[in-house]
Design a protein around this motif. Structure first.
Motif: not given
Length: 399
Positions: A373-383
């Motif tokens: 899902g999108l939470p994983g994409v956002f979390a990977a990018l922000l990290t």
């Protein structure tokens, strides 16, 4: 290669804003957006905890805790994933801590009666098995003596599965007539999600945390050596010059064609990281260099037009199969191995992902799950972009 679109002028600000909007929208309408109790929402809230959207999203997510399947799985709505969500959610909702502690004690008790021969994925793997539960027990936890005690039952089971050089206990059974998994029946899976790389990642996490128990640490180190050397023996160089791994153990000569699945779940990114981190934990400098060299071949030949494919946005962009997962691995290699090729690939993938992120209101085809899902994409990018909290990464076998 097709030229990649230009990224936004300020990727950090743009991604952070989209992530916050996503959490707000999900909080208003959380139903039918993925598995109940999947850790995706609290992981993302943990990463953007400075925004007021984070506590509201975690509160909405926590109301579903306990409603998913009762099996001890890290993903697909299992209890280990619920534990990850509760532990990370305490950053914005400290009142969740007692609930997380009770669930942690339950999962750290006596291990279920897992098979030790002719295994299925729930008997060993990271997605739905004890490797994932062990990593969940490490996520958001300090490396102290009490953590080592909690890991012992699961770690001992994984060590038993790796008690011989050719890992015969990890040969799967019960899949001969399965419509999708017959290919792995009687074979040993290599990948991070369902294979030996995930077991290696879990054993590595246990080795790092079990130094206070010399007998267990020695047992785990021996098992880890057998598993990682088995993976080294399965490696081959594909037609694009990438040192890679088949989905399951080689049965004869390596395939002559290029290997398209290069992701967190299968192929070089996940396997090479598991091998590097294991070697680093064991103080094996030569093994770490070998694994870093394997990842460098991927970084130097990674082709978004060939290696990113699938019918859904999650296949191309998500953590499990897509660009976000490769970004998370490249970020780990950059930060811990200081690998120049990883830093260069990380920059490429940040540009690729930020140019393709959907607006929260246009998220058709996405779930709220971490892996797909999108939470994983956002979390990977922000990290990766601004070095935010990395305490969620153990649930991917990373750090």
């Amino acid at each position: 290669m097709v030229q990649e679109p230009a990224a936004p002028a300020s990727p950090l600000a743009g991604v952070h804003g989209l992530a916050v909007r996503y959490l707000r929208q999900w909080t208003v309408s959380p139903a039918d957006r993925g598995h109940l109790c999947d850790p995706g929402i609290p992981v993302l809230a943990h990463v953007v905890a400075d925004d007021r959207a984070a506590p509201a999203a975690v509160a909405a997510w926590a109301r579903t805790a306990g409603r998913g399947p009762s099996r001890p799985a890290l993903y697909d709505g299992g209890l280990a994933g619920t534990l990850v969500g509760l532990r990370l959610g305490t950053r914005v909702h400290p009142a969740l801590r007692p609930v997380a502690d009770r669930l942690r004690a339950h999962l750290a008790g006596r291990a279920p009666r897992y098979r030790t021969r002719a295994v299925t994925f729930p008997d060993y793997d990271l997605i739905c098995g004890p490797a994932g539960t062990l990593l969940a027990l490490c996520t958001g936890e300090p490396a102290d003596r009490s953590v080592a005690a909690r890991l012992r039952p699961l770690a001992a089971h994984l060590a038993l599965l790796c008690d011989e050089d050719e890992l015969p206990r990890l040969r799967t059974g019960h899949y001969q007539d399965h419509p999708y998994l017959a290919w792995v029946h009687g074979r040993v899976n290599t990948g991070m999600g369902h294979g030996v790389a995930g077991v290696v990642a879990a054993l590595t996490a246990a080795v790092r945390r079990c130094g206070a128990d010399p007998e267990l640490a020695g047992e785990l180190a021996a098992a880890l050596d057998r598993a990682r050397y088995w993976l080294v023996r399965q490696a081959y160089d594909d037609a694009r010059g990438i040192r890679t791994w088949p989905g399951a153990c080689l049965d004869g000569a390596p395939p002559p064609q290029a290997h398209p699945r290069q992701a967190w779940c299968y192929g070089t990114p996940g396997v090479a990281w598991a091998l590097w981190d294991a070697a680093d934990a064991l103080g094996d400098a030569a093994g770490a260099r070998w694994a870093a060299s394997a990842f460098t071949t991927l970084a130097e030949h990674y082709d978004v037009d060939f290696h990113l494919y699938g019918d859904s946005p999650a296949d191309r962009l998500g953590l499990c199969h897509g660009a976000a997962g490769v970004l998370a691995v490249a970020d780990a290699f950059d930060r811990h191995a200081h690998l120049p090729a990883a830093a260069a690939l990380k920059r490429r993938l940040v540009r690729y992902l930020t140019a393709r992120l959907p607006r929260p209101e246009d998220e058709e085809g996405w779930t709220a799950d971490l892996l797909t899902g999108l939470p994983g994409v956002f979390a990977a990018l922000l990290t990766a972009v601004h070095g935010g909290p990395r305490t969620w990464l153990p649930c991917l076998g990373l750090r």
